[in-house]
Enzyme design. Structure first.
Site, short mmCIF file in Angstrom:
data_model
loop_
_atom_site.label_atom_id
_atom_site.label_comp_id
_atom_site.label_asym_id
_atom_site.label_seq_id
_atom_site.Cartn_x
_atom_site.Cartn_y
_atom_site.Cartn_z
CE LYS B 81 12.45 50.59 87.25
NZ LYS B 81 13.54 49.70 86.87
N GLY B 214 10.80 41.67 80.94
CA GLY B 214 9.93 40.73 80.23
C GLY B 214 9.73 39.40 80.91
#
Lengths: 194, 294
Positions: B81, B214
């Site tokens: 990232k 999630g």
């Protein structure tokens, strides 16, 4: 009509199905062992070979696939080629062990080294765009294996009897010549049996 | 002629990941567990999103030592990232040979106006999106893969479901529209007209779209596949669970066989406690990572 399966445990399944249909055969995604029965040929797609192998083992696909391959044509691209090889460099074991060849994984480097190049493929034609993505190549082949294409002296496509393999991804282009070539292989294998 | 970094090579890499699970890892040992469990790629991080959330402060690109350790540990692709708009973090990751960069809202944005011009890079990028406008802007900037934003580090699937349903619904609408209605739709969505036109003609996004943010159980992963995801990212869920190895394998199988409910029942047995999870309504707007990015 010929019915060709695409092993759908993981990877670029949809593109192969489209390419097979464009080549004049019926295409189905294969997720379970029993779905192999009605097929005339099978494509093992690109994806991650380690992930596919784990799912092959988990769902006891290994022996049924080997049995299927005894008299039905199989075409593997990229990860599929690795699964078909008898020997993998740096590893003690291989997977389906269908083609008498040694392959090297991720042989051209990492993703930033992935590339496109024009290829000449024997029996298929010239100016074929080979899309190589973290691709393997074939280091050496046995006497039964016919070399179909090389890129910078490295073997990138081969054929042994009713087995076909490519280190690149014909399914990512709209050039269907290699799929048509495989469909013809499936056609002749079926005629021999009949 | 040999060409690297083409659109086909960059998008094609993501095509090969379809039907698979990409797992967040913070060291070589976790990366090996993920690879053995059948992950199609790993995301090398310094901290998983739930720990980033707990730690607070500024979250940045991981220490290159960690990324390098993971690169050397596995043969599957390694993603990492970079902060939104952080040109140098992205260039550093590219120079290190990372296979895919996530320009990610999980990290603290470096630029609150502009995203990276991802078409400039040889390495492919994945970006998060909540709707078709965001998705189309990222594609026009050169993203080769998309994922829902969801709400990372919460163990709560509700936002990923919202984003996937939103994008799929908007695609269906664009496909059904007549071409003369498309410019106004582009204006309303904040989407480049040319990208919407491509979507309309192809009947689908021009790049792969994974679910993320999630996913905490095998059933969550299968749900996202059912809703049209091409594959899933699992962040905090795996290595925050009691038995990461078993958990990772279960998520992989549930993603492949997402419509085999008996199998998912088997896979879900005895996995131990999943992440506790956070109700989204208890998060203040400033704490919602999904609201980062523009």
């Amino acid at each position: 009509m010929l019915k060709i399966g695409v092993l759908a445990l993981q990877g670029a399944v949809r593109e192969h199905i489209a390419a097979i249909e464009e080549s004049g055969a019926e295409a189905v995604a294969v997720k379970r062992v029993e779905e192999l029965i009605s097929l005339d040929g099978l494509v093992i797609p690109g994806g991650e070979s380690t992930a596919m192998r784990r799912l092959i083992d988990k769902y006891s696909f290994l022996e049924p696939l080997k049995e299927f391959a005894q008299n039905k044509p199989v075409f593997g691209t990229c990860a599929g080629l690795i699964l078909m090889a008898k020997r993998i460099q740096g590893q003690d074991t291989a997977h389906l062990e269908l083609i008498d060849m040694t392959v090297e994984r991720n042989a051209f480097g990492r993703q930033v080294d992935s590339f496109e190049a024009d290829l000449m493929i024997h029996g298929v034609g010239e100016d074929f765009t080979g899309v190589f993505i973290r691709a393997p190549f074939i280091v050496e082949v046995g006497p039964e294996v016919e070399i179909l294409s090389k890129h910078n002296d490295r073997i990138v496509a081969a054929k042994q009897g009713h087995f076909l393999c490519a280190a690149f991804h014909p399914e990512l282009t709209d050039d269907y010549r290699l799929h048509q070539f495989f469909v013809k292989m499936v056609q002749s294998a079926k005629e021999v049996v009949a | 002629m040999l060409k690297t970094g083409t659109e086909r090579v960059k998008r094609g890499m993501a095509e090969m990941q379809k039907g698979g699970v990409i797992m967040d890892v913070v060291n070589a040992e976790q990366a090996r567990i993920a690879e053995a469990a059948g992950a199609v790629a790993v995301m090398a991080l310094e901290r998983v999103p739930s720990d980033i959330r707990a730690a607070g402060g500024v979250a940045r690109m991981a220490d290159p030592t960690i990324t390098e350790e993971v690169l050397n540990a596995v043969s599957i692709p390694v993603m990492a990232k970079a902060r939104i708009g952080h040109i140098v973090e992205a260039r550093v990751l590219e120079a290190m040979g990372v296979d895919y960069i996530d320009e990610s809202e999980v990290l603290t944005p470096a630029d609150e106006v502009f995203h990276l011009l991802k078409s400039d890079y040889t390495v492919p990028f994945v970006c998060g999106a909540r709707d078709l406008g965001e998705a189309s802007r990222r594609i026009a900037e050169g993203a080769s893969m998309l994922r829902t934003k969801g709400e990372p580090g919460t163990g709560n699937i509700v936002e990923a479901v919202r984003h996937m349903r939103m994008i799929q619904g908007q695609i269906r609408k664009v496909v059904a529209m007549s071409e003369d209605e498309l410019m106004t739709e582009a204006k309303n969505l904040g989407a480049p007209f040319e990208i919407l036109l491509q979507i309309k003609k192809a009947g689908k996004l021009p790049v792969v779209n994974f679910a993320a943010g999630g996913i905490a159980t095998p059933a969550d992963a299968a749900l996202m596949m059912e809703l049209g995801a091409d594959g899933v990212f699992v962040g905090s869920g795996i290595f925050k669970s009691e038995n990461p190895e078993k958990f990772a394998r279960a998520i992989v199988e549930a993603t492949t066989h997402y419509q085999d409910y008996k199998l998912i029942a088997e896979l879900s047995k005895g996995l131990g406690t999943a992440m506790k999870g956070i109700d989204i309504s208890t998060l203040a707007h400033g704490e919602r990572m999904q609201e980062r990015g523009w």
